[in-house]
Design a protein around this motif. Structure first.
Motif, mmCIF file in Angstrom:
data_model
loop_
_atom_site.group_PDB
_atom_site.id
_atom_site.type_symbol
_atom_site.label_atom_id
_atom_site.label_comp_id
_atom_site.label_asym_id
_atom_site.label_seq_id
_atom_site.Cartn_x
_atom_site.Cartn_y
_atom_site.Cartn_z
ATOM 1 N N LYS A 19 0.780 -1.226 -0.269
ATOM 2 C CA LYS A 19 -0.155 0.096 -0.005
ATOM 3 C C LYS A 19 0.736 1.444 -0.018
ATOM 4 O O LYS A 19 1.780 1.422 0.964
ATOM 5 N N SER A 20 0.639 2.145 -0.914
ATOM 6 C CA SER A 20 1.275 3.640 -1.002
ATOM 7 C C SER A 20 1.163 4.251 0.234
ATOM 8 O O SER A 20 0.298 4.168 0.863
ATOM 9 N N GLN A 21 1.945 5.203 0.179
ATOM 10 C CA GLN A 21 1.856 6.307 1.473
ATOM 11 C C GLN A 21 1.763 7.772 1.044
ATOM 12 O O GLN A 21 2.398 8.062 -0.115
ATOM 13 N N ALA A 22 1.094 8.272 1.899
ATOM 14 C CA ALA A 22 1.001 9.971 1.510
ATOM 15 C C ALA A 22 1.956 10.540 2.452
ATOM 16 O O ALA A 22 1.673 10.849 3.521
ATOM 17 N N ILE A 23 3.130 10.976 1.957
ATOM 18 C CA ILE A 23 4.149 11.377 2.717
ATOM 19 C C ILE A 23 4.655 12.824 2.180
ATOM 20 O O ILE A 23 5.120 13.064 0.870
ATOM 21 N N LEU A 24 4.462 13.884 2.931
ATOM 22 C CA LEU A 24 4.831 15.413 2.446
ATOM 23 C C LEU A 24 6.580 15.281 2.576
ATOM 24 O O LEU A 24 7.007 14.720 3.548
ATOM 25 N N PRO A 25 7.014 15.579 1.188
ATOM 26 C CA PRO A 25 8.415 15.663 1.164
ATOM 27 C C PRO A 25 9.096 16.515 2.344
ATOM 28 O O PRO A 25 8.668 17.459 2.417
ATOM 29 N N GLU A 26 10.281 15.748 2.907
ATOM 30 C CA GLU A 26 11.055 16.528 3.904
ATOM 31 C C GLU A 26 11.737 17.903 3.304
ATOM 32 O O GLU A 26 11.761 18.858 4.257
ATOM 33 N N LYS A 27 11.472 18.265 2.241
ATOM 34 C CA LYS A 27 12.200 19.476 1.760
ATOM 35 C C LYS A 27 11.292 20.634 2.181
ATOM 36 O O LYS A 27 11.536 21.894 2.500
ATOM 37 N N ASN A 28 9.821 20.263 2.542
ATOM 38 C CA ASN A 28 8.882 21.222 3.088
ATOM 39 C C ASN A 28 9.166 21.864 4.358
ATOM 40 O O ASN A 28 8.475 22.397 5.085
ATOM 41 N N PHE A 29 9.987 20.912 5.157
ATOM 42 C CA PHE A 29 10.104 21.172 6.711
ATOM 43 C C PHE A 29 10.697 22.646 6.721
ATOM 44 O O PHE A 29 10.338 23.548 7.790
ATOM 45 N N ASP A 30 11.568 23.137 6.011
ATOM 46 C CA ASP A 30 12.170 24.390 6.029
ATOM 47 C C ASP A 30 10.803 25.428 5.986
ATOM 48 O O ASP A 30 11.083 26.686 6.528
ATOM 49 N N PHE A 31 10.092 25.432 5.122
ATOM 50 C CA PHE A 31 8.950 26.322 4.943
ATOM 51 C C PHE A 31 8.360 26.459 6.342
ATOM 52 O O PHE A 31 7.884 27.565 6.417
ATOM 53 N N LEU A 32 7.956 25.365 6.802
ATOM 54 C CA LEU A 32 7.001 25.398 8.171
ATOM 55 C C LEU A 32 8.083 25.895 9.021
ATOM 56 O O LEU A 32 7.553 26.681 10.048
ATOM 57 N N ALA A 33 9.176 25.575 9.217
ATOM 58 C CA ALA A 33 9.906 26.152 10.228
ATOM 59 C C ALA A 33 10.327 27.479 10.025
ATOM 60 O O ALA A 33 10.168 28.288 10.970
ATOM 61 N N ASN A 34 10.597 28.062 9.012
ATOM 62 C CA ASN A 34 10.428 29.554 8.747
ATOM 63 C C ASN A 34 9.432 30.350 8.905
ATOM 64 O O ASN A 34 9.487 31.556 9.209
ATOM 65 N N TYR A 35 8.124 29.908 8.452
ATOM 66 C CA TYR A 35 6.919 30.695 8.378
ATOM 67 C C TYR A 35 5.790 30.280 9.331
ATOM 68 O O TYR A 35 4.819 30.887 9.515
ATOM 69 N N CYS A 36 5.727 29.308 9.957
ATOM 70 C CA CYS A 36 4.670 28.476 10.552
ATOM 71 C C CYS A 36 5.070 28.151 12.228
ATOM 72 O O CYS A 36 4.299 28.471 13.152
ATOM 73 N N LEU A 37 6.198 27.572 12.240
ATOM 74 C CA LEU A 37 6.427 26.727 13.768
ATOM 75 C C LEU A 37 6.503 28.031 14.649
ATOM 76 O O LEU A 37 6.406 27.672 16.097
#
Length: 872
Positions: A19-37
């Motif tokens: 079964k395939s998985q729905a995984i948000l690519p790790e490259k997006n962590f920087d966006f969340l860290a910079n503008y959301c966290l």
């Protein structure tokens, strides 16, 4: 069977993909860290949302809901807040694209059935097709339980039925059985022939109307002459000044307004003195004379008006009602019309349409519902020709029909936008284009006996015929299986109805309608008490196969094969699939599957503007839809290539669609293959009217709709659903811009750019097709005109200079197109949504497709021979 199919059978026996998985690519962590966290970390959790601990691997609905809130907040511009650090547009667009695609994957993962097939019932199409096959009848299926919210109406998990809805099936069954008995009684009767000489019906009425027009006009003129003289008398000077001050229109159009003021004038006459009812009626009569007399007079003064009649639009003879003295019993009829079209009439005005007449007052439509047939008049009034079509009357139909010139269904739009426009141009109104000599109706036509007829004939002289009819009908309806207990219960019900005074036929209707409402008929029963999948029985396989390829029950040949246990033989099964695809019933599969696969319900979302696209009426929409179906049916009947739907050197059209495309030499209702000239934009789905019309709003093109449709159905890269609450670009309000300028502006906003940069270039590439799929090189909006620029560039892909280059680039992606087709075919055939656990099956089918040059029939064969199709 080809060697490649045998290899496929071995491949498909392998283990399903994980079964395939729905995984948000790790490259997006920087966006969340910079503008959301900074607001939504484990410590602050503003809005009770902690993104720091939110798993990038979406495995639960709760996780998906939180990620969807993140997506919505950023799309709407609410996050990050205005007083916080803002991402660059490209950063934001890339993050939104990545998260949107992950959410699409998450929806599939979380809805994956793991290959389980839910027991399903007959959908509305299958129910009607089944009654047609067994009884040769058709009921109004709109009153039956809905088919559910699945992408395909075959998906069992989305089909629901409640106990009170069984009554709907009982009612539909009673109607169907009654009609079947009526048809049975009519089968041996000689058909009647009803002939209507058009001039006999209309000319006396028209002559009388014209005489009344002239007489009333003469009375009004004499009356108004004296009223006008009174208004000019010295004693009425001051009175007229007051009247005009109160109502300035009296001075501008005195004949229309002065009579109502005559009562205030000294010495003015009264309308009744001239044989007119009253002032209001006198004015109304003159208005009608002014608007209608010339139009009516024109049709009566034209050549050949004494030997036939000219069809008019909106005013005058615009509909011919056909009401045979003996009525119209249920059954099929031949409708013949002798007539012709004016040589200089535009092509789209050389058709007549057939429907049920609208009788409601006030008239909102000419027909009750949609027209159900049309005929192309190939002759002229001087050299008339006979056109013929077949129509059918059902128990739920109106028992009369009508014909008229093909036109928009909306009476008010025609009157306001067409009639008055043409009257302003010609001084009379729309010039007639059709002349009819006579109409002939023959029927009900003799038909081959239905399976139900054969049962009645077989037992007509037997003393226990009720029992035998119920038994054989049960075997027929239950697809070869009938239990003795069921037979006893149905026979007891029949005997009870007889004891209550019902006739033999009425009592049978009650018993047989119970059969048509029973679960053994309504459900495709494939029980499975095991933990894992099991092999279908021969009977279950023929039923699944029949409802897949025919949307109808198995015939006797299939049932006999099931009985003899021969269908599981791969070579025999292959022969049966070939036979079924060659059968006329395969059209049911093509229509049902194609309509849903290509999302063609959008074609019915709106009426096309009658002023700008007058020729694209309900008939044109019907023919455009049928062109798509007939093209795919042509491929199946001729073992054609699926990729011909991306690009080909031919069309499959009838006379109406050929006229719409400007193709000469194609007439009549029969769809046939037509070779295209070199350089034609047609050939394949992209050049079809239906596809382009769905990408419009009924007036203008919608590049966004078109681009999204291509991504979804031809390239198999469906864009995410449109985000909610995206702010409008206010600076564009009131500006006159080209289509490209208006849409390109959206890409300046990152929440729009994430989708529009993929969608819009493809939509621009189709801009040479107008809202109805006609080819053009220029466009306009209000007072702005421009030459269409169809160049563009696929997102992260190659550029193209025009539509033809774009079409070739899309045609080169045959694998992607075939994969999307295969995924949809799997879902449709197995009665469940396509899921990631089906990926191995899809890859194996795609391998067969490539090896067999993308032949549609090879894909169908491989699917039917596969383990998944033959298991529950």
């Amino acid at each position: 069977m080809s060697l490649w199919l045998i290899i496929f059978l071995c491949l498909s026996a392998g283990v399903q993909a994980e079964k395939s998985q729905a995984i948000l690519p790790e490259k997006n962590f920087d966006f969340l860290a910079n503008y959301c966290l900074n607001c939504h970390d484990d410590e602050k959790q503003e809005g009770k949302i902690n993104l720091e601990d939110l798993d990038f691997n979406i495995q639960t609905l709760q996780q998906a809901e939180i990620w969807q809130k993140v997506l919505n907040a950023i799309n709407s511009g609410d996050m990050p807040p205005e007083d916080k650090k803002q991402p660059k547009n490209v950063e934001k667009a890339d993050f939104l694209e990545s998260l949107s695609n992950t959410m699409v994957t998450a929806r599939k993962v979380l809805s994956d059935s793991g290959g389980k097939i839910t027991m399903r019932r007959l959908n509305r199409r299958e129910y009607n097709n089944t009654l047609r096959e067994l009884l040769d009848v058709q009921v109004d299926a709109n009153n039956l339980p809905a088919d559910g919210a699945g992408h395909f109406d075959t998906e069992g998990a989305s089909q629901f039925i409640s106990s009170d809805q069984i009554e709907q099936y009982l009612k539909a069954g009673r109607i169907a059985i009654k009609e079947a008995f009526e048809r049975h009684a009519n089968r041996n009767k000689e058909p009647f022939v009803y002939r209507l000489e058009i001039e006999d019906q209309f000319n006396p009425q028209l002559d009388k109307a014209l005489a009344n027009f002239e007489k009333n006009h003469a009375k009004f003129q004499e009356y108004f002459k004296q009223v006008k003289a009174s208004s000019e008398a010295p004693e009425n000077k001051k009175i007229m000044e007051e009247i005009i001050k109160r109502n300035p229109r009296v001075a501008k159009t005195p004949w229309r307004y002065l009579p109502n003021e005559a009562k205030h004038l000294k010495g003015a006459p009264r309308s009744k003195d001239f044989g007119l009812k009253d002032e209001a009626a006198a004015i109304f009569g003159e208005v009608i004379y002014t608007e209608d007399y010339k139009y009516h007079r024109q049709s009566r003064d034209l050549p050949l008006s004494d030997t036939g009649s000219y069809l008019m639009i909106v005013k005058g003879i615009n509909r011919i009602d056909i009401k045979p003295p003996r009525g119209m019993p249920v059954g099929k009829y031949k409708l013949r019309v002798r007539g012709g079209a004016m040589a200089d009439a535009p092509g789209f005005r050389k058709f007549i349409e057939v429907g049920h007449p609208q009788k409601r007052i006030p008239v909102k439509r000419f027909f009750e519902g949609l027209p159900f047939a049309y005929m192309q008049m190939t002759g002229t009034p001087e050299q008339a020709e006979i056109q013929e079509t077949t129509i059918e009357i059902f128990s739920h139909s109106k028992k009369e029909i009508a014909i008229q010139e093909r036109q928009s269904a909306n009476w008010e739009d025609l009157r306001r936008k067409v009639y008055f426009r043409d009257r302003h141009r010609t001084g009379i109104g729309p010039v007639p284009s059709l002349w009819l000599d006579w109409i002939e109706l023959e029927g009900p036509l003799k038909q081959a006996p239905s399976p139900f007829d054969k049962i009645l004939i077989k037992h007509q002289d037997k003393p226990n015929r009720a029992r035998e009819i119920i038994k054989d009908f049960g075997l027929l309806v239950f697809r070869g299986k009938m239990y003795e207990d069921n037979l006893k219960e149905l026979l007891a019900h029949y005997e009870y109805r007889r004891s209550q005074g019902d006739s033999f036929e009425d009592a049978l209707v009650q018993a047989l309608s119970i059969i048509l409402a029973s679960p053994s008929f309504l459900y495709l029963d494939e029980p499975n008490d095991k933990q894992g999948p099991r092999q279908l029985t021969d009977r279950e396989l023929v039923i699944r196969l029949a409802y897949f390829l025919w949307s109808a029950p198995p015939d006797q040949t299939l049932l006999d094969l099931a009985q003899s246990k021969k269908l599981m033989n791969p070579e025999r099964l292959s022969l049966e699939v070939d036979r079924m695809l060659a059968d006329p019933r395969a059209k049911n599969f093509v229509d049902g599957f194609t309509h849903q696969w290509l999302d063609m319900e959008r074609l019915d979302f709106f009426q096309f503007d009658v002023l700008h696209h007058r020729e694209f009426d309900d008939n044109a929409k019907k023919a455009a839809r049928e062109e798509v179906y007939q093209t795919i049916l042509h491929l199946i009947k001729n073992n054609g290539r699926l990729c011909d739907l991306l690009s080909s050197d031919y069309l499959v059209v009838d006379g109406l669609m050929a006229n719409h495309y400007g193709i000469d030499g194609v007439y009549g209702q029969e769809f046939r293959k037509v070779k295209l000239p070199e350089g034609s934009p047609r050939g394949g789905l992209l050049g079809m009217a239906a596809i382009n019309a769905m990408g419009s709003n009924g007036l203008e093109t919608s590049p966004v709709e078109r681009g999204a449709w291509v991504l979804r159905h031809l390239i198999n890269e469906p864009p995410p659903p449109a985000p909610a609450n995206v702010p409008q670009i206010s600076r564009l309000e009131g500006k006159v811009l080209t289509t490209r300028q208006r849409l390109t502006a959206h890409q300046e906003e990152p929440q729009c750019a994430s989708c529009h940069r993929k969608i819009d270039p493809i939509g621009f590439g189709l801009e040479n097709f107008d809202a109805t799929g006609k080819w053009r090189t220029k466009d306009k909006y209000k007072n702005k005109k421009w030459t269409i620029d169809s160049s563009g560039k696929f997102h992260k892909g190659p550029a193209f200079k025009d539509y033809f280059e774009m079409k070739k680039l899309i045609a080169d992606r045959g694998d992607d197109f075939a994969r999307g087709f295969i995924e949809s075919l799997i879902a449709y055939s197995l009665g469940r949504s396509y899921a990631f656990t089906d990926d191995t099956m899809a890859e194996d089918l795609l391998a067969v497709a490539k090896k067999e040059d993308y032949r549609i029939n090879s894909i169908i064969h491989a699917l039917v021979q596969g383990r998944e199709f033959q298991q529950k």
